[in-house]
Design a protein around this motif. Structure first.
Motif, PDB file in Angstrom:
ATOM      1  N   GLY A   1      -5.505  -2.512   1.101  1.00 39.91           N
ATOM      2  CA  GLY A   1      -6.421  -3.203   1.996  1.00 39.91           C
ATOM      3  C   GLY A   1      -6.041  -4.659   2.215  1.00 39.91           C
ATOM      4  N   LYS A   2      -4.974  -5.113   1.543  1.00 38.45           N
ATOM      5  CA  LYS A   2      -4.508  -6.493   1.690  1.00 38.45           C
ATOM      6  C   LYS A   2      -3.043  -6.560   1.292  1.00 38.45           C
ATOM      7  N   ASP A   3      -2.381  -7.659   1.649  1.00 41.95           N
ATOM      8  CA  ASP A   3      -0.998  -7.864   1.231  1.00 41.95           C
ATOM      9  C   ASP A   3      -0.958  -8.070  -0.286  1.00 41.95           C
ATOM     10  N   ILE A   4       0.058  -7.503  -0.933  1.00 44.36           N
ATOM     11  CA  ILE A   4       0.221  -7.694  -2.377  1.00 44.36           C
ATOM     12  C   ILE A   4       1.653  -8.112  -2.685  1.00 44.36           C
ATOM     13  N   ASN A   5       1.789  -9.198  -3.422  1.00 45.29           N
ATOM     14  CA  ASN A   5       3.089  -9.640  -3.925  1.00 45.29           C
ATOM     15  C   ASN A   5       2.887 -10.023  -5.387  1.00 45.29           C
ATOM     16  N   ASP A   6       3.150  -9.064  -6.283  1.00 48.21           N
ATOM     17  CA  ASP A   6       2.888  -9.244  -7.709  1.00 48.21           C
ATOM     18  C   ASP A   6       4.213  -9.376  -8.462  1.00 48.21           C
ATOM     19  N   PRO A   7       4.559 -10.587  -8.914  1.00 47.36           N
ATOM     20  CA  PRO A   7       5.827 -10.785  -9.623  1.00 47.36           C
ATOM     21  C   PRO A   7       5.880 -10.066 -10.966  1.00 47.36           C
ATOM     22  N   ASP A   8       4.716  -9.767 -11.557  1.00 47.88           N
ATOM     23  CA  ASP A   8       4.713  -9.097 -12.853  1.00 47.88           C
ATOM     24  C   ASP A   8       5.103  -7.623 -12.738  1.00 47.88           C
ATOM     25  N   SER A   9       4.545  -6.941 -11.746  1.00 46.59           N
ATOM     26  CA  SER A   9       4.865  -5.522 -11.575  1.00 46.59           C
ATOM     27  C   SER A   9       6.010  -5.299 -10.596  1.00 46.59           C
ATOM     28  N   HIS A  10       6.385  -6.359  -9.871  1.00 49.67           N
ATOM     29  CA  HIS A  10       7.430  -6.290  -8.837  1.00 49.67           C
ATOM     30  C   HIS A  10       6.983  -5.527  -7.593  1.00 49.67           C
ATOM     31  N   LEU A  11       5.671  -5.433  -7.364  1.00 51.85           N
ATOM     32  CA  LEU A  11       5.183  -4.785  -6.155  1.00 51.85           C
ATOM     33  C   LEU A  11       5.042  -5.817  -5.051  1.00 51.85           C
ATOM     34  N   ASN A  12       5.685  -5.556  -3.934  1.00 48.43           N
ATOM     35  CA  ASN A  12       5.628  -6.456  -2.779  1.00 48.43           C
ATOM     36  C   ASN A  12       5.466  -5.596  -1.529  1.00 48.43           C
ATOM     37  N   LEU A  13       4.205  -5.427  -1.090  1.00 50.89           N
ATOM     38  CA  LEU A  13       3.910  -4.583   0.065  1.00 50.89           C
ATOM     39  C   LEU A  13       2.844  -5.250   0.935  1.00 50.89           C
ATOM     40  N   PRO A  14       2.984  -5.142   2.263  1.00 49.37           N
ATOM     41  CA  PRO A  14       1.947  -5.681   3.140  1.00 49.37           C
ATOM     42  C   PRO A  14       0.755  -4.733   3.231  1.00 49.37           C
ATOM     43  N   LYS A  15      -0.326  -5.222   3.773  1.00 49.13           N
ATOM     44  CA  LYS A  15      -1.528  -4.419   3.990  1.00 49.13           C
ATOM     45  C   LYS A  15      -1.199  -3.199   4.838  1.00 49.13           C
ATOM     46  N   GLY A  16      -1.829  -2.072   4.511  1.00 51.93           N
ATOM     47  CA  GLY A  16      -1.632  -0.868   5.318  1.00 51.93           C
ATOM     48  C   GLY A  16      -1.211   0.323   4.476  1.00 51.93           C
ATOM     49  N   THR A  17      -0.767   1.388   5.155  1.00 56.47           N
ATOM     50  CA  THR A  17      -0.374   2.636   4.519  1.00 56.47           C
ATOM     51  C   THR A  17       1.136   2.672   4.320  1.00 56.47           C
ATOM     52  N   HIS A  18       1.572   3.125   3.156  1.00 57.76           N
ATOM     53  CA  HIS A  18       2.999   3.166   2.839  1.00 57.76           C
ATOM     54  C   HIS A  18       3.331   4.451   2.098  1.00 57.76           C
ATOM     55  N   ARG A  19       4.565   4.898   2.248  1.00 59.72           N
ATOM     56  CA  ARG A  19       5.070   6.014   1.447  1.00 59.72           C
ATOM     57  C   ARG A  19       6.024   5.419   0.411  1.00 59.72           C
ATOM     58  N   ILE A  20       5.701   5.632  -0.855  1.00 58.16           N
ATOM     59  CA  ILE A  20       6.464   4.993  -1.927  1.00 58.16           C
ATOM     60  C   ILE A  20       7.026   6.037  -2.878  1.00 58.16           C
ATOM     61  N   GLU A  21       8.112   5.691  -3.557  1.00 60.58           N
ATOM     62  CA  GLU A  21       8.709   6.548  -4.567  1.00 60.58           C
ATOM     63  C   GLU A  21       9.564   5.697  -5.487  1.00 60.58           C
ATOM     64  N   GLY A  22      10.011   6.279  -6.596  1.00 62.76           N
ATOM     65  CA  GLY A  22      10.924   5.596  -7.502  1.00 62.76           C
ATOM     66  C   GLY A  22      10.355   4.313  -8.081  1.00 62.76           C
ATOM     67  N   GLU A  23      11.176   3.269  -8.091  1.00 66.58           N
ATOM     68  CA  GLU A  23      10.789   1.981  -8.662  1.00 66.58           C
ATOM     69  C   GLU A  23       9.556   1.406  -7.976  1.00 66.58           C
ATOM     70  N   GLN A  24       9.442   1.609  -6.680  1.00 67.56           N
ATOM     71  CA  GLN A  24       8.289   1.080  -5.948  1.00 67.56           C
ATOM     72  C   GLN A  24       7.000   1.785  -6.381  1.00 67.56           C
ATOM     73  N   ALA A  25       7.093   3.086  -6.664  1.00 69.97           N
ATOM     74  CA  ALA A  25       5.921   3.823  -7.147  1.00 69.97           C
ATOM     75  C   ALA A  25       5.511   3.315  -8.527  1.00 69.97           C
ATOM     76  N   LEU A  26       6.497   3.044  -9.386  1.00 70.41           N
ATOM     77  CA  LEU A  26       6.191   2.508 -10.715  1.00 70.41           C
ATOM     78  C   LEU A  26       5.534   1.138 -10.595  1.00 70.41           C
ATOM     79  N   ALA A  27       6.023   0.323  -9.692  1.00 66.31           N
ATOM     80  CA  ALA A  27       5.426  -1.000  -9.483  1.00 66.31           C
ATOM     81  C   ALA A  27       3.982  -0.868  -9.006  1.00 66.31           C
ATOM     82  N   PHE A  28       3.720   0.125  -8.174  1.00 65.08           N
ATOM     83  CA  PHE A  28       2.362   0.324  -7.644  1.00 65.08           C
ATOM     84  C   PHE A  28       1.378   0.658  -8.766  1.00 65.08           C
TER      85      PHE A  28
END
Length: 505
Positions: free
Chosen positions: A210-237
């Protein structure tokens, strides 16, 4: 399917262990693998090639003893309770860069998955890692086959029930039983790699922010909206915490529940179930990523569990969290304690196999038929004739109930008939058709539900007269305490179902 064989030349293994790798742990993102992997197992179990591949998958599985902390394994004709444990132990390629790399691991993400007896619904109950609990003593099997009792601790964080002081998954299982009164049938533990490999196996899962997220601790960097994630990005989520909600573990739990809901939908989709390549990838990823208890240490056993879980409809899989409040003993709020006004009711719902969501119309019809047993004329208490047996209640319960009925309720035609021939999980009242009015009166006095009333035949009491039979089960809480279980989840319990997308804020 032929029985699994020990590899030629391999040493004999201790009972209850496959003896391969040390116990692994991981974010409990594997509610997934069963429904999906089941099809893979069935497809592969044909011909010599399929048999050899199944042997390969059996070799992938790591199992450890449940140390007697479980029920002995799930049963096909009973409700199922699986403890899903994810640890923060940094095992696996590419995971050493995350913090706390030297830790033995904790019960960082834990879900008690309850599947109803009729498989029409399920509840996934998240247990906050920072919940203050009492960890009981844990008899634990050692590598040499000996047993060591790891001392328990009071007022400890739930996540220390695993990894710390040599505690194994069976210690987490005992802690859950102590906390909820629900004894798990089996456990599954998974590591960081499970999120990465399983999401990649299905081609990614869809999540919503529901908002942009840039979290240096988990390494998740995604803008607001719907995304398809897998691998390292899924772990960060699933690891991100500080960038959602109030920035704590409870907010991260909601994020993880969204992730699991999406993964379940993906696993149940035709794109996955009709793709042999995806099924094989899932079978590989699931068996490599998981550590299971010794009751689930083969593909055959996992397949059987998968067949049961595969009967679920995602719209009737509810995610919720144990109700908690901030720890009043802390000035800086870092831990939580049970919300005593709500948590016991949630535990009762699960123990009594009550759905947290609306299920099929047939269930309502059955419930209405059971409730009808309570409707009709009630005999005077003085006419109720009943034998009382102890079928699993605390010692002395039959006598205390007898005294209460005779002195306080006017049920003078009652007697203590001793111990029942077998223990029962729930209290029952058996009666003949011509005793229905007596049964309704006694049910009203005891606070019994219609489901506890069992029409049948009367028996004779010690005086040779026809009487009903009241058997006090393990659910008996004391004379005068109502035995009517809750029939639906309270409206103020926060929950979501696996068929809907809830965007993280």
């Amino acid at each position: 399917m032929p029985p699994q064989r020990r590899r030629r030349g391999a040493p004999e293994e201790p009972p209850g262990r496959r003896g391969r790798k040390p116990a692994k742990g991981k974010k409990a993102k594997k509610v997934l693998l069963w429904t999906s992997g089941t099809v893979a197992f069935l497809v592969l179990a044909t011909g010599v090639g399929g048999y050899l591949y199944l042997e390969h998958l059996n070799d992938n599985i790591t199992s450890v003893s449940d140390d007697g902390a479980s029920t002995g394994g799930f049963k096909k004709d009973q409700a199922i309770n699986i403890l899903l444990i994810g640890t923060d132990k940094r095992t696996g390629a590419g995971n050493e860069g995350y913090g706390d790399k030297g830790s033995e691991g904790h019960a960082d993400t834990t879900i008690l998955l309850h599947v109803s007896k009729d498989r029409s619904n399920a509840t996934a109950l998240s247990i906050p890692r920072d919940l203050i609990v009492d960890i009981p003593d844990c008899p634990t099997q050692q590598e040499d086959g000996s047993e060591k009792v790891i001392p328990g601790s009071t007022g400890a964080r739930f996540n220390t029930s695993l990894g710390q002081s040599g505690r194994t998954p069976s210690c987490t299982m005992r802690t859950v039983t102590e906390l909820t009164g629900i004894k798990p049938d089996n456990f599954m533990v998974a590591d960081f790699n499970a999120v990465k490999t399983l999401t990649s196996a299905v081609g990614g899962v869809e999540v919503c922010l529901g908002k942009d997220i840039n979290d240096p601790d988990s390494h998740l960097n995604l803008p607001k909206g719907t995304h398809r994630i897998e691998g390292e990005q899924a772990l960060a989520f699933v690891r991100t915490r500080h960038s959602v909600g109030l920035g704590g573990d409870l907010s991260r739990i909601e994020l993880q529940q969204q992730f699991l809901s999406s993964l379940m939908r993906e696993l149940k989709s035709n794109d996955t179930l009709t793709s042999p390549s995806k099924m094989i990838k899932l079978a590989e990823a699931g068996t490599e990523a998981l550590t299971v208890d010794s009751q689930l240490n083969s593909i055959n056993k996992l397949k059987d569990l998968g067949m049961e879980l595969g009967k679920l409809n995602v719209k009737n899989l509810t995610f919720t969290t144990i109700p908690v409040v901030d720890n009043p003993a802390e000035k800086i709020k870092a831990t939580v304690v049970l919300d005593e006004s709500k948590a016991p009711e949630v535990f009762d719902l699960i123990r009594n196999d009550v759905s947290f969501t609306e299920v099929k119309q047939q269930k309502k019809k059955e419930a209405a038929a059971v409730a009808a047993r309570l409707k009709g004329e009630k005999a005077p208490a003085s006419e109720v004739r009943v034998r009382i047996l102890n079928g699993g209640a605390p010692a002395g319960s039959a006598q205390s109930t007898l005294s209460w009925l005779q002195v306080d309720q006017g049920v003078g035609k009652s007697e203590n008939a001793g111990n029942a021939p077998a223990e029962l999980a729930k209290t029952t009242l058996e009666y003949a058709p011509d005793q229905a009015d007596q049964a309704r009166r006694l049910a009203d006095i005891l606070g019994l539900s219609g489901s506890a009333m069992k029409p049948g035949e009367s028996v004779t009491n010690s005086q040779g007269l026809p009487a009903m039979t009241l058997t006090l089960g393990k659910d008996f809480k004391g004379a005068g305490v109502s035995l009517t279980p809750p029939d639906k989840a309270p409206d103020d319990i926060k929950k979501s179902t696996a068929d809907k997308v809830v965007c993280a804020e």
